[in-house]
Design an enzyme around this catalytic site. Structure first.
Site, mmCIF file in Angstrom:
data_model
loop_
_atom_site.group_PDB
_atom_site.id
_atom_site.type_symbol
_atom_site.label_atom_id
_atom_site.label_comp_id
_atom_site.label_asym_id
_atom_site.label_seq_id
_atom_site.Cartn_x
_atom_site.Cartn_y
_atom_site.Cartn_z
ATOM 1 N N ARG A 1 36.065 45.007 -21.907
ATOM 2 C CA ARG A 1 34.804 44.110 -21.500
ATOM 3 C C ARG A 1 34.949 43.320 -20.411
ATOM 4 O O ARG A 1 36.134 42.424 -20.471
ATOM 5 C CB ARG A 1 34.411 43.585 -22.897
ATOM 6 C CG ARG A 1 33.727 44.592 -23.791
ATOM 7 C CD ARG A 1 33.408 43.951 -25.126
ATOM 8 N NE ARG A 1 34.675 43.394 -25.840
ATOM 9 C CZ ARG A 1 34.630 42.800 -27.284
ATOM 10 N NH1 ARG A 1 33.659 42.621 -27.694
ATOM 11 N NH2 ARG A 1 35.895 42.507 -27.595
ATOM 12 N N ASP B 1 40.761 46.372 -24.907
ATOM 13 C CA ASP B 1 39.601 45.883 -24.564
ATOM 14 C C ASP B 1 39.082 45.941 -23.153
ATOM 15 O O ASP B 1 39.773 45.253 -22.346
ATOM 16 C CB ASP B 1 39.352 44.355 -25.267
ATOM 17 C CG ASP B 1 38.274 43.684 -25.196
ATOM 18 O OD1 ASP B 1 37.007 44.208 -24.554
ATOM 19 O OD2 ASP B 1 38.043 42.783 -26.009
#
Length: 212
Positions: free
Chosen positions: A134, A132
């Protein structure tokens, strides 16, 4: 906000939203100057946000949001979030973070690996990419620019509230979204629940024949 340059609103425009199921809402769309990653993230202000608004951080998903892909739950989550936020008053941040931040082409490459048996996180790793990628710094910048420092967060993802906290945003309550299963996304959702502790109630569901 901790050591992060301030963003400022750039433009505001009213847009009537119309969904395929007939639901309609009016939103104020806000763009920004000074976001740290240079992306064109967008805030949708729905209803009267009030002192502690309901907020969702929604990562862009072209396949799910636009084309209705059943391999994820992004499209139904977006539709649900607009209605719930409009009813209470708050903000939806539409973040240009396709594929948990790895981009559209890489996401589709990861799908190909998922078709060979890898789950959604292992597929990213096999491509040499983060599980991930982000970073919610721009989201915190947008919230500060809108005068929001405390909120209720509409999310199943504990990482969102943790990052916002470190970025100077107080999350009073994290409110789970609905669980939108299809025959094609059950293993994907189970991987999120098992590996990154998303708030997803998936007991009794049959194993999906499709890889996550």
């Amino acid at each position: 906000m901790p050591d992060t340059p301030a963003a400022t609103p750039r433009a505001r425009v009213r847009v009537p939203l119309r969904f395929g199921d007939g639901y309609a809402a009016d939103a104020e769309l806000v763009t920004f100057h000074g976001l740290t990653d240079g992306q064109e993230h967008l805030a949708l202000v729905l209803g009267d946000p009030g002192p502690v608004p309901l907020v969702r951080l929604h990562s862009e998903c072209l396949t799910g949001d636009v084309f209705g892909s059943a391999r994820c739950d992004c499209g139904p989550q977006l539709r649900e979030a607009v209605e719930r936020i409009a009813a209470r008053g708050g903000v939806l941040l539409y973040l240009r973070q396709e594929g948990r931040g790895i981009g559209l082409y890489n996401k589709l490459d990861a799908y190909a690996l998922q078709d060979q048996g890898l789950d959604t996180y292992a597929a990213n790793t096999a491509l040499g990419l983060p599980e991930d990628a982000r970073d919610y710094t721009p989201a915190a910048q947008m919230l500060h620019a809108l005068g929001i420092t405390e909120l209720d967060l509409l999310s199943n993802n504990p990482d969102k509230s943790a990052q916002l906290h470190t970025l100077g945003i107080s999350v009073r309550t994290r409110i789970p979204t609905g669980v939108f299963t299809t025959p094609h996304n059950v293993r994907y959702l189970r991987a999120k629940a098992d590996q990154t502790h998303h708030t997803l109630a998936l007991p009794g569901l049959e194993e999906d024949q499709q890889p996550a």
